[in-house]
Design a protein around this motif. Structure first.
Motif, PDB file in Angstrom:
ATOM      1  N   THR A  11      51.432  44.477  57.722  1.00  0.00           N
ATOM      2  CA  THR A  11      51.472  44.977  56.348  1.00  0.00           C
ATOM      3  C   THR A  11      52.483  44.209  55.514  1.00  0.00           C
ATOM      4  O   THR A  11      52.211  43.830  54.368  1.00  0.00           O
ATOM      5  N   LEU A  12      53.668  43.976  56.087  1.00  0.00           N
ATOM      6  CA  LEU A  12      54.675  43.198  55.361  1.00  0.00           C
ATOM      7  C   LEU A  12      54.176  41.775  55.124  1.00  0.00           C
ATOM      8  O   LEU A  12      54.331  41.230  54.021  1.00  0.00           O
ATOM      9  N   LEU A  13      53.561  41.176  56.140  1.00  0.00           N
ATOM     10  CA  LEU A  13      53.045  39.818  55.993  1.00  0.00           C
ATOM     11  C   LEU A  13      51.971  39.764  54.913  1.00  0.00           C
ATOM     12  O   LEU A  13      51.918  38.804  54.129  1.00  0.00           O
ATOM     13  N   TYR A  14      51.132  40.803  54.851  1.00  0.00           N
ATOM     14  CA  TYR A  14      50.104  40.870  53.809  1.00  0.00           C
ATOM     15  C   TYR A  14      50.743  40.803  52.417  1.00  0.00           C
ATOM     16  O   TYR A  14      50.320  40.027  51.551  1.00  0.00           O
ATOM     17  N   GLY A  15      51.787  41.612  52.202  1.00  0.00           N
ATOM     18  CA  GLY A  15      52.462  41.618  50.902  1.00  0.00           C
ATOM     19  C   GLY A  15      53.108  40.286  50.583  1.00  0.00           C
ATOM     20  O   GLY A  15      53.007  39.782  49.449  1.00  0.00           O
ATOM     21  N   MET A  16      53.759  39.688  51.573  1.00  0.00           N
ATOM     22  CA  MET A  16      54.413  38.407  51.338  1.00  0.00           C
ATOM     23  C   MET A  16      53.397  37.289  51.115  1.00  0.00           C
ATOM     24  O   MET A  16      53.627  36.381  50.311  1.00  0.00           O
ATOM     25  N   LEU A  17      52.264  37.346  51.828  1.00  0.00           N
ATOM     26  CA  LEU A  17      51.233  36.327  51.636  1.00  0.00           C
ATOM     27  C   LEU A  17      50.634  36.386  50.233  1.00  0.00           C
ATOM     28  O   LEU A  17      50.270  35.353  49.664  1.00  0.00           O
ATOM     29  N   ILE A  18      50.535  37.583  49.686  1.00  0.00           N
ATOM     30  CA  ILE A  18      50.062  37.705  48.298  1.00  0.00           C
ATOM     31  C   ILE A  18      50.964  36.892  47.379  1.00  0.00           C
ATOM     32  O   ILE A  18      50.497  36.128  46.525  1.00  0.00           O
ATOM     33  N   VAL A  19      52.258  37.056  47.569  1.00  0.00           N
ATOM     34  CA  VAL A  19      53.239  36.355  46.736  1.00  0.00           C
ATOM     35  C   VAL A  19      53.182  34.853  46.984  1.00  0.00           C
ATOM     36  O   VAL A  19      53.080  34.051  46.040  1.00  0.00           O
ATOM     37  N   THR A  36      50.220  28.178  33.256  1.00  0.00           N
ATOM     38  CA  THR A  36      48.969  28.080  32.516  1.00  0.00           C
ATOM     39  C   THR A  36      47.992  29.158  32.970  1.00  0.00           C
ATOM     40  O   THR A  36      48.114  29.705  34.077  1.00  0.00           O
ATOM     41  N   TRP A  37      47.020  29.441  32.104  1.00  0.00           N
ATOM     42  CA  TRP A  37      45.968  30.404  32.454  1.00  0.00           C
ATOM     43  C   TRP A  37      45.165  29.898  33.649  1.00  0.00           C
ATOM     44  O   TRP A  37      44.794  30.673  34.525  1.00  0.00           O
ATOM     45  N   GLU A  38      44.888  28.589  33.655  1.00  0.00           N
ATOM     46  CA  GLU A  38      44.108  28.027  34.758  1.00  0.00           C
ATOM     47  C   GLU A  38      44.835  28.205  36.086  1.00  0.00           C
ATOM     48  O   GLU A  38      44.230  28.600  37.099  1.00  0.00           O
ATOM     49  N   GLY A  39      46.138  27.930  36.090  1.00  0.00           N
ATOM     50  CA  GLY A  39      46.924  28.092  37.305  1.00  0.00           C
ATOM     51  C   GLY A  39      46.999  29.541  37.745  1.00  0.00           C
ATOM     52  O   GLY A  39      46.868  29.853  38.935  1.00  0.00           O
ATOM     53  N   SER A  40      47.189  30.437  36.781  1.00  0.00           N
ATOM     54  CA  SER A  40      47.292  31.865  37.085  1.00  0.00           C
ATOM     55  C   SER A  40      46.002  32.402  37.702  1.00  0.00           C
ATOM     56  O   SER A  40      46.027  33.074  38.739  1.00  0.00           O
ATOM     57  N   ILE A  41      44.881  32.106  37.075  1.00  0.00           N
ATOM     58  CA  ILE A  41      43.587  32.602  37.557  1.00  0.00           C
ATOM     59  C   ILE A  41      43.253  32.004  38.926  1.00  0.00           C
ATOM     60  O   ILE A  41      42.837  32.712  39.848  1.00  0.00           O
ATOM     61  N   CYS A  42      43.455  30.695  39.050  1.00  0.00           N
ATOM     62  CA  CYS A  42      43.154  30.031  40.328  1.00  0.00           C
ATOM     63  C   CYS A  42      44.094  30.513  41.433  1.00  0.00           C
ATOM     64  O   CYS A  42      43.684  30.623  42.595  1.00  0.00           O
ATOM     65  N   GLY A  43      45.343  30.800  41.078  1.00  0.00           N
ATOM     66  CA  GLY A  43      46.290  31.310  42.059  1.00  0.00           C
ATOM     67  C   GLY A  43      45.839  32.647  42.618  1.00  0.00           C
ATOM     68  O   GLY A  43      45.919  32.891  43.831  1.00  0.00           O
ATOM     69  N   THR A  44      45.351  33.514  41.746  1.00  0.00           N
ATOM     70  CA  THR A  44      44.852  34.823  42.183  1.00  0.00           C
ATOM     71  C   THR A  44      43.592  34.686  43.032  1.00  0.00           C
ATOM     72  O   THR A  44      43.448  35.355  44.061  1.00  0.00           O
ATOM     73  N   ILE A  45      42.684  33.810  42.617  1.00  0.00           N
ATOM     74  CA  ILE A  45      41.456  33.581  43.396  1.00  0.00           C
ATOM     75  C   ILE A  45      41.807  33.007  44.768  1.00  0.00           C
ATOM     76  O   ILE A  45      41.261  33.437  45.794  1.00  0.00           O
ATOM     77  N   PHE A  46      42.721  32.058  44.783  1.00  0.00           N
ATOM     78  CA  PHE A  46      43.158  31.417  46.033  1.00  0.00           C
ATOM     79  C   PHE A  46      43.714  32.464  46.999  1.00  0.00           C
ATOM     80  O   PHE A  46      43.336  32.517  48.180  1.00  0.00           O
ATOM     81  N   ALA A  47      44.588  33.330  46.494  1.00  0.00           N
ATOM     82  CA  ALA A  47      45.176  34.383  47.337  1.00  0.00           C
ATOM     83  C   ALA A  47      44.115  35.370  47.800  1.00  0.00           C
ATOM     84  O   ALA A  47      44.098  35.793  48.960  1.00  0.00           O
ATOM     85  N   ALA A  48      43.214  35.754  46.897  1.00  0.00           N
ATOM     86  CA  ALA A  48      42.190  36.752  47.222  1.00  0.00           C
ATOM     87  C   ALA A  48      41.231  36.242  48.302  1.00  0.00           C
ATOM     88  O   ALA A  48      40.859  36.994  49.213  1.00  0.00           O
ATOM     89  N   VAL A  49      40.841  34.983  48.211  1.00  0.00           N
ATOM     90  CA  VAL A  49      39.893  34.418  49.181  1.00  0.00           C
ATOM     91  C   VAL A  49      40.528  34.340  50.573  1.00  0.00           C
ATOM     92  O   VAL A  49      39.933  34.774  51.570  1.00  0.00           O
ATOM     93  N   ILE A  50      41.729  33.788  50.647  1.00  0.00           N
ATOM     94  CA  ILE A  50      42.385  33.645  51.955  1.00  0.00           C
ATOM     95  C   ILE A  50      42.720  35.013  52.554  1.00  0.00           C
ATOM     96  O   ILE A  50      42.510  35.255  53.751  1.00  0.00           O
ATOM     97  N   LEU A  51      43.182  35.931  51.719  1.00  0.00           N
ATOM     98  CA  LEU A  51      43.537  37.252  52.235  1.00  0.00           C
ATOM     99  C   LEU A  51      42.304  38.106  52.528  1.00  0.00           C
ATOM    100  O   LEU A  51      42.387  39.055  53.309  1.00  0.00           O
ATOM    101  N   ALA A  52      41.169  37.778  51.943  1.00  0.00           N
ATOM    102  CA  ALA A  52      39.933  38.462  52.315  1.00  0.00           C
ATOM    103  C   ALA A  52      39.611  38.174  53.780  1.00  0.00           C
ATOM    104  O   ALA A  52      39.184  39.065  54.529  1.00  0.00           O
ATOM    105  N   VAL A  53      39.851  36.934  54.197  1.00  0.00           N
ATOM    106  CA  VAL A  53      39.661  36.567  55.605  1.00  0.00           C
ATOM    107  C   VAL A  53      40.708  37.262  56.472  1.00  0.00           C
ATOM    108  O   VAL A  53      40.399  37.810  57.538  1.00  0.00           O
ATOM    109  N   TYR A  54      41.951  37.252  56.002  1.00  0.00           N
ATOM    110  CA  TYR A  54      43.053  37.910  56.731  1.00  0.00           C
ATOM    111  C   TYR A  54      42.729  39.389  56.958  1.00  0.00           C
ATOM    112  O   TYR A  54      42.869  39.907  58.072  1.00  0.00           O
TER     113      TYR A  54
END
Length: 262
Positions: free
Chosen positions: A134-142, A170-188
Protein backbone atom coordinates in the motif's frame (compact mmCIF):
# COMPACT_ATOMS: atom_id res chain seq x y z
CA UNK A 1 22.88 16.85 -13.26
CA UNK A 2 25.69 14.65 -11.89
CA UNK A 3 25.10 15.98 -8.37
CA UNK A 4 21.36 15.41 -8.75
CA UNK A 5 21.85 11.78 -9.82
CA UNK A 6 24.34 11.01 -7.04
CA UNK A 7 22.02 12.52 -4.42
CA UNK A 8 19.08 10.50 -5.77
CA UNK A 9 21.05 7.24 -5.63
CA UNK A 10 22.21 7.85 -2.05
CA UNK A 11 18.73 8.95 -0.93
CA UNK A 12 17.06 5.90 -2.46
CA UNK A 13 19.72 3.60 -0.98
CA UNK A 14 18.68 4.88 2.45
CA UNK A 15 14.96 5.37 1.86
CA UNK A 16 14.04 2.09 0.14
CA UNK A 17 15.37 -0.16 2.96
CA UNK A 18 13.51 2.01 5.49
CA UNK A 19 10.13 1.58 3.80
CA UNK A 20 10.80 -2.16 3.44
CA UNK A 21 11.68 -2.52 7.14
CA UNK A 22 8.94 -0.15 8.34
CA UNK A 23 8.02 -0.08 12.04
CA UNK A 24 10.26 1.94 14.40
CA UNK A 25 13.08 2.86 11.94
CA UNK A 26 10.59 4.29 9.42
CA UNK A 27 8.65 6.16 12.11
CA UNK A 28 11.82 7.77 13.44
CA UNK A 29 12.84 8.71 9.89
CA UNK A 30 9.38 10.22 9.25
CA UNK A 31 9.61 12.32 12.42
CA UNK A 32 13.07 13.53 11.43
CA UNK A 33 11.91 14.38 7.90
CA UNK A 34 8.85 16.17 9.28
CA UNK A 35 10.93 18.32 11.63
CA UNK A 36 13.37 19.21 8.83
CA UNK A 37 10.44 20.11 6.54
CA UNK A 38 8.97 22.30 9.30
CA UNK A 39 12.32 24.04 9.73
CA UNK A 40 12.31 24.81 5.99
CA UNK A 41 9.01 26.65 6.35
CA UNK A 42 10.42 28.56 9.32
CA UNK A 43 13.50 29.55 7.31
CA UNK A 44 11.33 30.78 4.44
CA UNK A 45 9.36 32.77 7.02
CA UNK A 46 12.68 34.08 8.41
CA UNK A 47 12.09 32.70 11.91
CA UNK A 48 14.90 31.56 14.20
CA UNK A 49 15.11 27.76 14.28
CA UNK A 50 15.78 27.78 18.03
CA UNK A 51 13.02 30.22 18.97
CA UNK A 52 10.14 29.23 21.24
CA UNK A 53 7.53 28.90 18.42
CA UNK A 54 10.04 26.89 16.36
CA UNK A 55 10.59 24.39 19.17
CA UNK A 56 6.83 24.13 19.75
CA UNK A 57 6.34 23.56 16.01
CA UNK A 58 8.80 20.65 16.06
CA UNK A 59 6.90 19.10 18.97
CA UNK A 60 3.59 19.69 17.18
CA UNK A 61 4.82 18.02 13.99
CA UNK A 62 6.16 15.05 15.96
CA UNK A 63 2.84 14.69 17.83
CA UNK A 64 0.96 14.66 14.54
CA UNK A 65 3.29 12.07 12.97
CA UNK A 66 3.71 9.44 15.68
CA UNK A 67 1.31 6.47 15.92
CA UNK A 68 -1.47 6.85 18.49
CA UNK A 69 -0.05 4.17 20.78
CA UNK A 70 3.07 6.30 21.26
CA UNK A 71 0.90 8.82 23.11
CA UNK A 72 -0.60 6.29 25.53
CA UNK A 73 1.64 7.61 28.34
CA UNK A 74 -0.26 10.91 28.38
CA UNK A 75 -2.48 11.41 31.43
CA UNK A 76 -6.27 11.32 31.54
CA UNK A 77 -8.18 12.59 28.53
CA UNK A 78 -5.09 13.82 26.67
CA UNK A 79 -4.81 12.42 23.16
CA UNK A 80 -3.33 13.57 19.85
CA UNK A 81 -5.95 16.27 19.30
CA UNK A 82 -5.87 17.78 22.80
CA UNK A 83 -2.07 17.69 22.94
CA UNK A 84 -1.82 19.34 19.53
CA UNK A 85 -4.29 22.00 20.63
CA UNK A 86 -2.08 22.65 23.66
CA UNK A 87 0.74 23.40 21.20
CA UNK A 88 -1.57 25.84 19.39
CA UNK A 89 -2.47 27.56 22.66
CA UNK A 90 1.22 28.01 23.49
CA UNK A 91 1.87 29.53 20.06
CA UNK A 92 -1.10 31.89 20.43
CA UNK A 93 0.08 32.95 23.88
CA UNK A 94 3.45 33.74 22.33
CA UNK A 95 1.74 36.32 20.06
CA UNK A 96 0.79 38.22 23.25
CA UNK A 97 4.14 37.90 25.01
CA UNK A 98 6.19 38.79 21.91
CA UNK A 99 3.62 40.65 19.82
CA UNK A 100 6.25 42.86 18.16
CA UNK A 101 8.36 39.98 16.86
CA UNK A 102 5.71 37.25 16.53
CA UNK A 103 2.34 38.17 15.00
CA UNK A 104 -0.92 36.30 14.59
CA UNK A 105 0.04 35.80 10.92
CA UNK A 106 3.26 34.13 12.06
CA UNK A 107 1.24 31.86 14.37
CA UNK A 108 -1.03 30.93 11.46
CA UNK A 109 1.93 29.89 9.31
CA UNK A 110 3.37 27.75 12.12
CA UNK A 111 0.07 26.00 12.90
CA UNK A 112 -0.75 25.38 9.23
CA UNK A 113 2.77 24.04 8.68
CA UNK A 114 2.42 21.61 11.60
CA UNK A 115 -0.89 20.28 10.24
CA UNK A 116 0.23 20.13 6.61
CA UNK A 117 3.50 18.32 7.29
CA UNK A 118 2.35 16.32 10.32
CA UNK A 119 -0.73 14.81 8.65
CA UNK A 120 1.22 14.00 5.48
CA UNK A 121 3.88 11.98 7.29
CA UNK A 122 1.34 10.47 9.71
CA UNK A 123 -0.59 9.01 6.77
CA UNK A 124 2.72 7.91 5.25
CA UNK A 125 3.36 5.83 8.39
CA UNK A 126 -0.27 4.63 8.42
CA UNK A 127 0.05 3.37 4.83
CA UNK A 128 3.10 1.30 5.77
CA UNK A 129 1.22 -0.04 8.82
CA UNK A 130 -1.37 -1.50 6.40
CA UNK A 131 1.34 -3.23 4.38
CA UNK A 132 4.37 -2.49 2.23
CA UNK A 133 2.36 -2.82 -1.00
CA UNK A 134 0.00 0.00 0.00
CA UNK A 135 2.80 2.41 0.86
CA UNK A 136 4.63 1.49 -2.35
CA UNK A 137 1.43 2.12 -4.32
CA UNK A 138 1.20 5.66 -2.90
CA UNK A 139 4.86 6.41 -3.50
CA UNK A 140 4.72 5.01 -7.05
CA UNK A 141 1.88 7.39 -7.84
CA UNK A 142 4.14 10.27 -6.87
CA UNK A 143 7.32 8.97 -8.52
CA UNK A 144 5.72 7.83 -11.79
CA UNK A 145 3.63 10.98 -12.20
CA UNK A 146 6.63 13.20 -11.52
CA UNK A 147 8.90 11.23 -13.87
CA UNK A 148 6.29 11.03 -16.62
CA UNK A 149 5.45 14.73 -16.39
CA UNK A 150 9.14 15.65 -16.59
CA UNK A 151 10.00 13.37 -19.51
CA UNK A 152 6.90 14.00 -21.62
CA UNK A 153 6.82 17.67 -20.69
CA UNK A 154 10.34 18.16 -21.98
CA UNK A 155 9.54 16.25 -25.18
CA UNK A 156 6.09 17.59 -26.02
CA UNK A 157 5.28 20.42 -23.59
CA UNK A 158 4.05 23.64 -25.22
CA UNK A 159 1.19 24.97 -23.11
CA UNK A 160 2.03 26.28 -19.66
CA UNK A 161 0.09 24.70 -16.80
CA UNK A 162 0.50 27.39 -14.13
CA UNK A 163 3.06 29.93 -15.37
CA UNK A 164 2.72 32.24 -12.36
CA UNK A 165 3.38 29.41 -9.93
CA UNK A 166 5.64 26.95 -11.77
CA UNK A 167 6.69 28.24 -15.21
CA UNK A 168 8.29 24.99 -16.41
CA UNK A 169 5.24 22.74 -15.97
CA UNK A 170 3.03 22.13 -19.00
CA UNK A 171 -0.43 20.70 -19.62
CA UNK A 172 1.10 18.07 -21.91
CA UNK A 173 3.52 16.95 -19.20
CA UNK A 174 0.82 16.93 -16.53
CA UNK A 175 -1.66 14.87 -18.56
CA UNK A 176 0.98 12.45 -19.83
CA UNK A 177 2.39 12.08 -16.32
CA UNK A 178 -1.02 11.01 -15.01
CA UNK A 179 -1.58 8.61 -17.92
CA UNK A 180 1.91 7.16 -17.45
CA UNK A 181 1.28 6.54 -13.74
CA UNK A 182 -2.22 5.16 -14.34
CA UNK A 183 -1.10 2.66 -16.99
CA UNK A 184 1.85 1.28 -15.01
CA UNK A 185 -0.11 1.15 -11.76
CA UNK A 186 -3.02 -0.56 -13.51
CA UNK A 187 -0.62 -3.45 -14.09
CA UNK A 188 0.68 -3.18 -10.51
CA UNK A 189 -2.87 -3.30 -9.09
CA UNK A 190 -3.79 -6.28 -11.27
CA UNK A 191 -1.02 -8.40 -9.75
CA UNK A 192 -0.82 -6.72 -6.32
CA UNK A 193 -4.30 -5.70 -5.16
CA UNK A 194 -4.38 -2.61 -2.92
CA UNK A 195 -7.32 -0.90 -1.24
CA UNK A 196 -10.74 -1.74 -2.67
CA UNK A 197 -11.44 -5.07 -4.37
CA UNK A 198 -12.54 -3.35 -7.58
CA UNK A 199 -9.59 -3.07 -9.97
CA UNK A 200 -11.34 -0.46 -12.11
CA UNK A 201 -12.19 1.68 -9.08
CA UNK A 202 -8.57 1.62 -7.94
CA UNK A 203 -7.38 2.65 -11.42
CA UNK A 204 -9.79 5.60 -11.31
CA UNK A 205 -8.52 6.48 -7.83
CA UNK A 206 -4.96 6.32 -9.18
CA UNK A 207 -5.86 8.97 -11.74
CA UNK A 208 -7.42 11.16 -9.03
CA UNK A 209 -4.44 10.71 -6.70
CA UNK A 210 -2.00 11.49 -9.50
CA UNK A 211 -3.80 14.78 -10.13
CA UNK A 212 -3.84 15.58 -6.40
CA UNK A 213 -0.13 14.85 -6.21
CA UNK A 214 0.51 17.43 -8.92
CA UNK A 215 -1.57 19.93 -6.96
CA UNK A 216 0.68 19.17 -3.98
CA UNK A 217 3.68 20.08 -6.12
CA UNK A 218 1.99 23.33 -7.20
CA UNK A 219 1.06 24.21 -3.61
CA UNK A 220 4.70 23.98 -2.57
CA UNK A 221 5.76 25.93 -5.67
CA UNK A 222 3.27 28.66 -4.73
CA UNK A 223 4.70 28.72 -1.20
CA UNK A 224 8.25 29.16 -2.50
CA UNK A 225 7.20 31.82 -4.97
CA UNK A 226 5.38 33.72 -2.21
CA UNK A 227 8.54 33.78 -0.10
CA UNK A 228 10.82 34.38 -3.09
CA UNK A 229 12.99 31.27 -2.82
CA UNK A 230 14.04 28.78 -5.49
CA UNK A 231 14.19 25.70 -3.23
CA UNK A 232 12.66 25.02 0.16
CA UNK A 233 16.09 23.97 1.48
CA UNK A 234 19.56 22.72 0.62
CA UNK A 235 19.72 19.42 2.50
CA UNK A 236 19.54 17.42 -0.76
CA UNK A 237 22.16 18.75 -3.24
CA UNK A 238 20.62 19.11 -6.68
CA UNK A 239 17.12 18.45 -5.36
CA UNK A 240 16.54 21.22 -2.81
CA UNK A 241 14.87 20.51 0.51
CA UNK A 242 12.60 17.90 2.06
CA UNK A 243 9.49 19.85 1.05
CA UNK A 244 10.74 19.88 -2.54
CA UNK A 245 10.94 16.07 -2.55
CA UNK A 246 7.86 15.25 -0.48
CA UNK A 247 5.43 17.96 -1.63
CA UNK A 248 3.29 15.58 -3.71
CA UNK A 249 3.42 12.88 -1.04
CA UNK A 250 2.07 15.34 1.55
CA UNK A 251 -1.08 15.57 -0.57
CA UNK A 252 -1.34 11.96 -1.80
CA UNK A 253 -0.96 10.15 1.54
CA UNK A 254 -3.76 12.02 3.37
CA UNK A 255 -5.93 11.52 0.26
CA UNK A 256 -5.31 7.76 0.55
CA UNK A 257 -6.66 7.97 4.08
CA UNK A 258 -9.68 10.12 3.14
CA UNK A 259 -10.56 7.75 0.28
CA UNK A 260 -10.50 4.79 2.68
CA UNK A 261 -7.52 3.06 1.07
CA UNK A 262 -5.56 3.16 4.34
Amino acid sequence: MKTRVITAIIALAIFIPLIIIGHLPLTIAAIALGIVAMSEILIMKKMFLTSFPAIISYLGVAIMIVPSNWLSFLPGHFNRLTTFYLMIMLILLHTVIHKVRFSFDDAGVVVLGMLYIGMGFNCFIAARAVNFQTLLYGMLIVWLTDSGAYLFGRAFGKHKLAPRVSPHKTWEGSICGTIFAAVILAVYLYFIPVGYHSWLLMVLMTILLSILGQFGDLVESALKRYYGVKDSGKILPGHGGILDRFDSMLMVMPALYLLGII
